[in-house]
Motif scaffolding. Sequence first.
Motif, PDB file in Angstrom:
ATOM      1  N   PRO A  65      -4.525   6.066  -0.813  1.00 49.73           N
ATOM      2  CA  PRO A  65      -4.271   6.404  -2.230  1.00 49.73           C
ATOM      3  C   PRO A  65      -4.729   5.314  -3.188  1.00 49.73           C
ATOM      4  N   GLN A  66      -4.580   4.050  -2.773  1.00 46.85           N
ATOM      5  CA  GLN A  66      -4.986   2.940  -3.649  1.00 46.85           C
ATOM      6  C   GLN A  66      -6.469   3.067  -4.010  1.00 46.85           C
TER       7      GLN A  66
ATOM      8  N   VAL B  62       6.121   6.955  -3.827  1.00 44.61           N
ATOM      9  CA  VAL B  62       5.676   8.295  -3.405  1.00 44.61           C
ATOM     10  C   VAL B  62       5.835   8.428  -1.898  1.00 44.61           C
TER      11      VAL B  62
ATOM     12  N   ILE C  96       2.676   3.920  -5.029  1.00 42.60           N
ATOM     13  CA  ILE C  96       2.394   4.403  -3.667  1.00 42.60           C
ATOM     14  C   ILE C  96       3.630   4.237  -2.789  1.00 42.60           C
TER      15      ILE C  96
ATOM     16  N   GLY D 141      -1.245   2.792   2.689  1.00 48.76           N
ATOM     17  CA  GLY D 141      -1.333   2.794   1.227  1.00 48.76           C
ATOM     18  C   GLY D 141      -2.733   2.559   0.686  1.00 48.76           C
TER      19      GLY D 141
ATOM     20  N   LEU E 114       0.023   0.247  -8.989  1.00 53.39           N
ATOM     21  CA  LEU E 114      -0.257   1.403  -8.133  1.00 53.39           C
ATOM     22  C   LEU E 114       0.421   1.245  -6.778  1.00 53.39           C
TER      23      LEU E 114
ATOM     24  N   ALA F 130      -2.140  10.660   0.351  1.00 51.41           N
ATOM     25  CA  ALA F 130      -0.990  10.350   1.211  1.00 51.41           C
ATOM     26  C   ALA F 130      -0.733  11.483   2.202  1.00 51.41           C
ATOM     27  N   LEU F 131      -1.059  12.707   1.789  1.00 46.59           N
ATOM     28  CA  LEU F 131      -0.825  13.858   2.661  1.00 46.59           C
ATOM     29  C   LEU F 131      -1.952  14.063   3.662  1.00 46.59           C
ATOM     30  N   THR F 132      -3.119  13.507   3.347  1.00 46.20           N
ATOM     31  CA  THR F 132      -4.282  13.751   4.208  1.00 46.20           C
ATOM     32  C   THR F 132      -4.586  12.529   5.080  1.00 46.20           C
ATOM     33  N   SER F 133      -5.451  12.751   6.059  1.00 51.94           N
ATOM     34  CA  SER F 133      -5.768  11.662   6.989  1.00 51.94           C
ATOM     35  C   SER F 133      -7.254  11.328   6.938  1.00 51.94           C
TER      36      SER F 133
ATOM     37  N   VAL G 138      -7.180   6.195  -6.302  1.00 51.68           N
ATOM     38  CA  VAL G 138      -6.741   6.016  -7.695  1.00 51.68           C
ATOM     39  C   VAL G 138      -7.620   4.988  -8.408  1.00 51.68           C
ATOM     40  N   HIS G 139      -8.059   3.973  -7.689  1.00 55.24           N
ATOM     41  CA  HIS G 139      -8.974   3.013  -8.319  1.00 55.24           C
ATOM     42  C   HIS G 139     -10.228   3.733  -8.804  1.00 55.24           C
TER      43      HIS G 139
ATOM     44  N   VAL H 119      -2.569   9.795  -5.823  1.00 59.09           N
ATOM     45  CA  VAL H 119      -1.685   9.137  -4.851  1.00 59.09           C
ATOM     46  C   VAL H 119      -1.188  10.148  -3.814  1.00 59.09           C
ATOM     47  N   ILE H 120      -0.750  11.317  -4.296  1.00 59.02           N
ATOM     48  CA  ILE H 120      -0.095  12.283  -3.390  1.00 59.02           C
ATOM     49  C   ILE H 120      -1.081  12.901  -2.397  1.00 59.02           C
TER      50      ILE H 120
ATOM     51  N   LEU I  80       3.875  12.733   7.718  1.00 59.37           N
ATOM     52  CA  LEU I  80       2.570  12.368   7.130  1.00 59.37           C
ATOM     53  C   LEU I  80       1.643  11.787   8.201  1.00 59.37           C
ATOM     54  N   PRO I  81       0.343  11.961   8.078  1.00 61.98           N
ATOM     55  CA  PRO I  81      -0.350  12.857   7.141  1.00 61.98           C
ATOM     56  C   PRO I  81      -0.280  14.316   7.600  1.00 61.98           C
ATOM     57  N   LEU I  82      -0.249  15.214   6.624  1.00 58.27           N
ATOM     58  CA  LEU I  82      -0.119  16.635   6.948  1.00 58.27           C
ATOM     59  C   LEU I  82      -1.451  17.225   7.403  1.00 58.27           C
ATOM     60  N   PHE I  83      -2.538  16.743   6.805  1.00 51.56           N
ATOM     61  CA  PHE I  83      -3.862  17.340   7.129  1.00 51.56           C
ATOM     62  C   PHE I  83      -4.772  16.295   7.766  1.00 51.56           C
TER      63      PHE I  83
END
Lengths: 276, 244
Positions: free
Chosen positions: A246-247, B229, B226, A243, B222, A25-28, A250-251, A21-22, B241-244
């Motif tokens: 990450p969804q 988070v 999400i 979302g 989930l 969420a941080l990446t694009s 994780v799936h 998930v994390i 966000l997003p950072l990268f």
Amino acid sequence: MKEFLLNIDRRIIFIFVALGVIIPALTSFNLPINPTPNVQSIYDTIEEVGAKNGTILISFDYGPGSFPEVQPMALAVLRHCFKRNVKVVGMCLWPQAVGLAQQALDTASKELDAEYGSDYVFLGFKTGFHSLVINMGHDFHGTFPQDSPGNNTTELPVTQNIKGLADFDYVLCLAAGNTPDGIWIPYGQERYKFKFGLGCTAVMAPDQFPYLQSGQMNGMMGGLAGAAEYETLVQASGTATEGMRPQSVVHLIIIAFIILGNVMYFLYGRQKGGAQ
Amino acid sequence: MSRDQIFFIVFLFIFATINIYLFGSGSLSADWSGLGTFIAAGITLSLYSFLYKDNPLFKFAENLYVGVAAAYTITQVWYNVLWVDVVDPLSELGSDESLGNLWLIVPTLLGFFMLTQLSSAKFSWLSRIAFAFVVGLGAGLAIPRTIAANLLAQIQPTMGPITADLAGFNLFIILVGVVTVLVYFFYSVEHTGPVGVASKIGIWFLMISFGASFGYTIMARLSLLIGRVGFLLEDWLVLPLPLF
């Protein structure tokens, strides 16, 4: 190693899920979101209602526990309605939904300059469930003499010509419980024959498909994926679209664990009479 | 000191340090909004700490949620229902125009009767009148409407004509599913021979339906994770966000 894989500590799975998930969420990166016919149907109906300057009723029947799934649907639908000059009447069958509905209406109306009273009205919460819906069916003003701020519904431009549920061009229920199949369909749609659509949590979605097949509902948004599809249709990327990254990751992680578990079980588990 | 106690203290220390930094740097505003975000982040992390094991922080957050939800519901019911529909109209009974509201005394009395269940046996019998009304009304409304909406309206499309296209194929699968699952739950005949085969097919339909429900349930849970988070990263830690 064999023993470890046959009895993976659930906390290890939790760590994988958390990272799944994390990190996305941080990446694009973008994944394609293709609207399904059930979501498209709700969109098309609201377009039709907009073409004749009609009115829709949105019943906010969810609480903070389903906020991440259902609130993006509420925002996307409200944005769509206000863009197309569809008049909106909001109400709640759940008391916990009042603050969330108010928040969604405030956000969307500010963004699109919708005016309270002439573009939208919020009725707030009223108890009664089935008796409330039946009463709304034949005497709307008697059931809701006043809106949430205390204005008379007979005087507000959005609600003054609404006599009963059949006067709404569309009724959309955003739900996290049994209100669609337990209240709106049996006591509302079946009796007053209005067009009915649903946005619901993913847990509820499988139980609602029979109502699509029977035509009692004309469309359904199920869970975060349904919300993301609607955001795609109204071309307004929001938390649901975000979302989906990450969804999806994780799936894949969960599918990998299911395959691993089954492979280990068929290779070794059955010899010992099953994994411990 | 046990390992769990060390985890607990380290968690509190890290949480406090991050918040001191966030408030100190101005990332979280020192007002009600910032305080709300700080409390929400703490409660979110406390609830997810259950994934490690049951602990006092989880218990505190769980009970706090129940209390807040109950209080919020009571205020909504009071201001949106009891005040508007009962107290206000009854308090205006003195005027001539409000005589039409006299009937409100009946449901109000029934409501009070329900509360007598909490009292001694001397008065608690009154609650039976209110419950009898609710049960009678509920059954009278529910039986015809449930049969119409959940049974008759569902049977009709299932028995439609099976055409030689995709829609017809879907209808055929639905028909087979309905019939074989009904056979599986029909216990008056031994499940052998053709009945046994139909029953086994019914089990497969049930298994596929359970699998679909489980898949959707995973998706739902989930989505909630999400959402939380996203709140922690964007609203609490104020990461762009997003950072990268």
